[in-house]
Scaffold this motif. Structure first.
Motif, PDB file in Angstrom:
ATOM      1  N   ARG A  58      92.994  21.984  53.857  1.00 30.99           N
ATOM      2  CA  ARG A  58      93.809  22.046  55.064  1.00 30.99           C
ATOM      3  C   ARG A  58      94.898  23.105  54.933  1.00 30.99           C
ATOM      4  NH1 ARG A  58      93.546  20.755  60.490  1.00 30.99           N
ATOM      5  NH2 ARG A  58      95.665  20.858  61.312  1.00 30.99           N
ATOM      6  N   GLU A 114      95.335  26.593  57.153  1.00 23.95           N
ATOM      7  CA  GLU A 114      96.541  26.977  57.873  1.00 23.95           C
ATOM      8  C   GLU A 114      96.943  28.416  57.558  1.00 23.95           C
ATOM      9  OE1 GLU A 114      99.267  23.974  56.678  1.00 23.95           O
ATOM     10  OE2 GLU A 114      98.523  22.483  58.117  1.00 23.95           O
ATOM     11  N   ALA A 120      88.159  20.001  57.052  1.00 25.27           N
ATOM     12  CA  ALA A 120      89.581  20.328  57.113  1.00 25.27           C
ATOM     13  C   ALA A 120      90.091  20.305  58.550  1.00 25.27           C
ATOM     14  CB  ALA A 120      89.834  21.693  56.490  1.00 25.27           C
TER      15      ALA A 120
END
Length: 392
Positions: A238, A242, A357
């Motif tokens: 994750r 980002e 994710a």
């Protein structure tokens, strides 16, 4: 015809004249080498004028011995233009249909300041520009490519979907309109030219409103790329996602804004210089960098070329031009590194469970090969994509 662009082709006593964008100053004459296949690249000789649809690392070595460069796509700040200015090689970009018009061996004379390509012999008839192509602009290509320009296998991978979704969400990140709508055509992603122009103006407005934003964008990009988590075997998917979204958003902002910002810089110069040709050459000089092009063997750092602005310019005008040129140099650095650092991050992302994710099933990001299926993939990602606040 300064900074002329468009699908203008006319027959005259010299042969065929095509107009594009003057991307690197100077004139050159030589035989055309039209790059369509790997064999064309292998046959390149010193002193030829290379003609290509778009630039890849494969053309870098051949470009160094070329007398001139011509590209069907792009503008003042595409990859080939940046390389050409670094090498001091005349270059014309944005010449629609040049690949279909010319054949290897025809004698060319190009003017890299004026954006003119003269074919001094018999050439093929131009194919008309399709209405669809006039309305839609290709913004993303995906799949595996040969060493020249023909794609071999086009699969829309999860990391490629994230890249496309980052572009689709750019209007939202810039506090503009709703997400961009895509059209899939083979291995290409197309978007409305009108929406793209609006997005370019909006991104340029945001950058101009905050003069330090281009440098902050670069700093944010470098920070995301240098994140220590990329080096860990057990990287957090994750958090990696980002940062991958952030670097793509930043490079998309730079990509859509830079040509508009260059056009605005040209108008600032034009207010000080009455001779349009002198103004165009000064613009090209201000946009010249050193060690920036990703087509070179090794990118080091973006270094501005030294430009002596005319003494008769006012102090305010000189400061304005310098500030605008410096911002554009930062954006060029971002878009050139997109083809190296972002590509490396994409390789790392390909090893991670991107769907998980995002909170999706793995089957939600499996390419069925259809335009409708690919559009649905992007839409699913858009709904769950991490939103980014850009330093603008």
């Amino acid at each position: 015809m300064p900074l002329a662009s468009g699908p203008d082709v006319r027959e005259d006593v010299r042969g065929t004249r095509l107009f594009g964008v003057g991307a690197s100053a100077g004139q050159a004459t030589g035989a055309a080498r039209v790059l369509r296949y790997e064999a064309d690249l292998a046959a390149c000789l010193a002193g030829e004028i290379l003609v290509m649809r778009h630039a890849t690392p494969a053309v870098g070595r051949a470009a160094r011995q070329a007398a001139g460069l011509v590209c069907e796509t792009g503008g003042l700040l595409n990859h080939l233009a940046i390389l050409a200015r670094e090498m001091g090689t005349p270059c014309v970009t944005g010449v629609p249909g040049v690949i279909e018009t010319l054949e290897s061996g025809v004698k060319l004379r190009i003017d890299g300041s004026r954006g003119i390509v003269d074919a001094l012999g018999t050439v093929a008839a131009r194919e008309p520009v399709l209405p669809r192509e006039a309305m839609l602009a290709p913004v993303v290509q995906f799949g595996r490519f040969s060493s020249t320009f023909e794609f071999q296998h086009a699969v829309l991978t999860p990391e490629a979907v994230v890249r496309a979704a980052a572009l689709a969400l750019l209007p939202e990140a810039l506090e503009l309109e709703c997400p961009l709508a895509f059209v899939f055509d083979g291995n290409r992603v197309l978007v409305s030219r009108r929406r793209l122009r609006d997005l370019s103006r909006g991104a340029a407005d945001r950058i101009e409103a905050f003069p330090a934003s281009a440098a902050l964008m670069r700093a944010s990009y470098e920070d995301a790329c240098c994140w220590s988590g990329w080096q860990h075997a057990a990287v957090d998917p994750r958090r990696a996602l980002e940062r991958f979204v952030l670097v793509n958003c930043l490079t998309w902002v730079a990509a859509v804004a830079k040509e508009e910002l260059a056009a605005r810089l040209r108008r600032v110069i034009g207010a000080q210089v009455q001779d349009a040709y002198v103004a165009d050459d000064l613009l090209l000089a201000l946009l010249t960098t050193r060690r920036t092009s990703y087509l070179l063997a090794e990118i080091q750092d973006c270094t501005a070329a030294m430009v002596d602005l005319p003494a008769e310019f006012s102090a305010d005008a000189r400061a304005d031009m310098t500030s605008r040129a410096q911002a554009l140099q930062q954006l060029m650095w971002l878009t050139e590194h997109k083809n190296t650092l972002v590509a490396r991050l994409a390789v790392l992302m390909a090893r991670l469970p991107v769907a998980e994710a995002l909170g999706l099933r793995r089957t939600d990001l499996e390419d069925d090969g259809t335009a409708g299926g690919r559009a649905a993939m992007v839409q699913r990602v858009l709904e769950v994509m991490p939103r980014q606040k850009l330093p603008l």
